[in-house]
Structure formats: structure tokens, C-alpha cells
Design a protein around this motif. Structure first.
Motif, PDB file in Angstrom:
ATOM      1  N   UNK A   4       0.701  -1.175  -0.159  1.00  0.00           N
ATOM      2  CA  UNK A   4       0.050   0.037  -0.037  1.00  0.00           C
ATOM      3  C   UNK A   4       0.848   1.222  -0.076  1.00  0.00           C
ATOM      4  N   UNK A   5       0.782   2.201  -0.992  1.00  0.00           N
ATOM      5  CA  UNK A   5       1.345   3.240  -1.136  1.00  0.00           C
ATOM      6  C   UNK A   5       0.952   4.584  -0.425  1.00  0.00           C
ATOM      7  N   UNK A   6      -0.568   4.508  -0.512  1.00  0.00           N
ATOM      8  CA  UNK A   6      -1.058   5.829   0.196  1.00  0.00           C
ATOM      9  C   UNK A   6      -2.500   5.180   0.445  1.00  0.00           C
ATOM     10  N   UNK A   7      -2.865   5.671   1.779  1.00  0.00           N
ATOM     11  CA  UNK A   7      -4.297   5.250   1.984  1.00  0.00           C
ATOM     12  C   UNK A   7      -4.751   6.149   3.250  1.00  0.00           C
ATOM     13  N   UNK A   8      -6.078   6.838   2.999  1.00  0.00           N
ATOM     14  CA  UNK A   8      -6.744   7.713   4.020  1.00  0.00           C
ATOM     15  C   UNK A   8      -8.041   7.128   3.947  1.00  0.00           C
ATOM     16  N   UNK A   9      -9.096   7.960   4.521  1.00  0.00           N
ATOM     17  CA  UNK A   9     -10.547   7.586   4.602  1.00  0.00           C
ATOM     18  C   UNK A   9     -11.187   7.746   3.075  1.00  0.00           C
ATOM     19  N   UNK A  61      -1.501   1.972  -8.768  1.00  0.00           N
ATOM     20  CA  UNK A  61      -2.874   1.871  -9.113  1.00  0.00           C
ATOM     21  C   UNK A  61      -3.969   2.466  -8.120  1.00  0.00           C
ATOM     22  N   UNK A  62      -4.851   3.176  -8.366  1.00  0.00           N
ATOM     23  CA  UNK A  62      -5.541   3.846  -7.441  1.00  0.00           C
ATOM     24  C   UNK A  62      -7.045   3.331  -7.390  1.00  0.00           C
ATOM     25  N   UNK A  63      -7.416   3.355  -6.232  1.00  0.00           N
ATOM     26  CA  UNK A  63      -8.918   2.907  -5.927  1.00  0.00           C
ATOM     27  C   UNK A  63      -9.439   4.075  -5.083  1.00  0.00           C
ATOM     28  N   UNK A  64     -10.666   4.083  -5.152  1.00  0.00           N
ATOM     29  CA  UNK A  64     -11.697   4.960  -4.135  1.00  0.00           C
ATOM     30  C   UNK A  64     -12.062   4.133  -3.057  1.00  0.00           C
ATOM     31  N   UNK A  65     -12.622   4.525  -2.056  1.00  0.00           N
ATOM     32  CA  UNK A  65     -13.227   3.655  -1.037  1.00  0.00           C
ATOM     33  C   UNK A  65     -14.688   3.853  -1.118  1.00  0.00           C
ATOM     34  N   UNK A  66     -15.178   4.826  -1.742  1.00  0.00           N
ATOM     35  CA  UNK A  66     -16.653   5.044  -1.962  1.00  0.00           C
ATOM     36  C   UNK A  66     -17.213   5.412  -3.472  1.00  0.00           C
TER      37      UNK A  66
END
Length: 236
Positions: A4-9, A61-66
Motif C-alpha cells: 500500500x503506497x497511500x491510504x486515507x479514509x 494503481x488507484x482505488x476509491x473507497x466510495x
């Protein structure tokens, strides 16, 4: 476990391994590992893919959480507010900086796109490249006694299917390890001498406006072991 390179809410970014599919596909029914499902299980949350990387390509690779955040990020991709850069190892010496402005014909999948229109005009496709390093090695091929390679940075300004791989083939500097558009003799020679067999294309950096915090966010992905091995052998 994915890196995981970056994570927030709101968002999460990973360093996608080469050879791993982004999500489940009926075109690859025998596969059992996917970035999307692995990440969901790893963080215990649903994730929404924003873009994709080809199976053999590694990197950010980027993902959204909503779904709401996903829509905001997808809009940035559509309006070209997202900046991407890749590293690639290509055949031959490629130096300086130049723009490849070469339209690409839509590529249809024989199964998934069998009802799609086949006679569409080529779509605009633009890629900037910058030559970073070169090397010549005593790796003989059927045509030459030595092999020349270049490390390049690629910046796509459009998002066509296999754009970087096709553009590098177009200027006669195919990416090493590319089994679809590359030089098979060079691929085989490189693997015989280095044991490096992956597609040498890596999404090194992704820059975008954070959809909630509204600040420019830049995410960088490190190189995997095969990349590091080749960089060491080539003294780059």
C-alpha cells in the motif's frame, strides 16, 4: 499482501505487481488472484477501481473507497487533470525528449468486442518520452553481435489501449519483454543473459487533485526485484 503506497479514509493506492490482473474477468477464467479482491480482503473494505494497468505492467494503481469519491476521481481522468509517468526499458538507443503524436486504431477483443463496430477511425494518441540512460551489452542476437538498450520515461497524454507499448513499437524502440508488440529475439536474448522475463514497463508516478482535500497528491511506486536486478546489471 499488496504494497500500500497511500491510504486515507477516501482513497487507497497500491503498487500493482507485474502479472496480476486488476479485477476478475471472464476472459481469464482460470486466474485466482486479482488486485481488487486482494486489496478488499487486505483492508476489509470495498474498493472502487479508478483506472487500470495492463496485466504485465507494474506500478501505481488507484482505488476509491466510495462510489462518490470514485466518480470525482474518474472525472479528473476524463478531463485530463491526472498526470502519469512510466519507466520503460526499450530496444536500441533512445535519447533526448520528443513527442509521439500518432493516432491508434481501436483494438477489439475477439470475444468481448465481437459485436462492436470495427471500422472506427483511429483515435488521437499522444505520448512524451525522455531518454534517461543507455547501455550496450555483449548479448548477441541473430542480426547483431551486441544489444543496445535505453531507459526512458514515458508520459501519456491520452489513454488508448496499450498506447505506450504501441507507440514505442511505432518508433522502432519496442519495450523489452513485450510479447505482443515487442522484438521476440531481443526478449529471448535478454532473458537468457539476465533471467529478467517481465514486461519492462512500470507506472512510477500518479499525480491528481485529492477529491476531498482538494490538494495536489503525488504517489510514487518503487521498482520490483526484476527491475532492480536489470538496473544493477546495466549500472543505471
Amino acid at each position: 499482501m499488496l504494497e500500500i503506497l497511500y491510504q486515507d479514509e477516501h482513497i487507497v493506492a497500491v503498487n500493482k505487481p507485474a502479472g496480476m490482473l486488476v479485477h476478475r474477468s471472464w476472459l481469464d477464467r482460470h486466474e485466482t488472484q486479482f488486485v481488487m479482491q486482494t486489496l478488499r480482503d487486505q483492508i476489509g473494505r470495498l474498493v472502487y477501481p479508478i483506472h487500470r494497468l495492463d496485466r504485465p505492467t507494474s506500478g501505481v494503481l488507484l482505488f476509491a473507497l466510495s462510489s462518490e469519491t470514485a466518480n470525482l476521481l474518474c472525472q479528473q481522468f476524463e478531463t485530463k487533470q491526472v498526470e502519469k509517468s512510466y519507466l520503460a526499458v526499450v530496444r536500441g538507443y533512445l535519447t533526448g525528449s520528443e513527442r509521439i503524436d500518432y493516432p491508434l486504431k481501436i483494438q477489439l477483443d475477439k470475444i468481448a468486442d465481437k459485436f462492436a463496430q470495427e471500422d472506427k477511425a483511429p483515435q488521437p494518441a499522444v505520448t512524451d518520452y525522455e531518454g534517461l540512460k543507455t547501455v550496450e551489452k555483449p548479448y548477441a542476437t541473430p542480426r547483431y553481435a551486441t544489444s543496445r538498450y535505453a531507459l526512458v520515461r514515458l508520459v501519456p497524454h491520452t489513454g488508448r489501449k496499450h498506447q505506450l507499448r504501441r507507440h514505442m513499437k511505432h518508433i522502432f524502440h519496442p519495450i523489452l519483454g513485450d510479447t505482443q508488440y515487442g522484438d521476440l529475439h531481443q526478449n529471448r536474448t535478454l532473458t537468457e543473459h539476465t533471467e529478467v522475463s517481465r514486461l519492462m514497463l512500470h507506472a512510477e508516478k500518479l499525480s491528481f487533485i485529492h477529491p476531498i482535500k482538494r490538494q495536489r497528491t503525488e504517489i510514487t511506486a518503487g521498482l520490483d526485484e526484476q527491475w532492480k536486478k536489470l538496473m544493477a546489471l546495466f549500472e543505471w
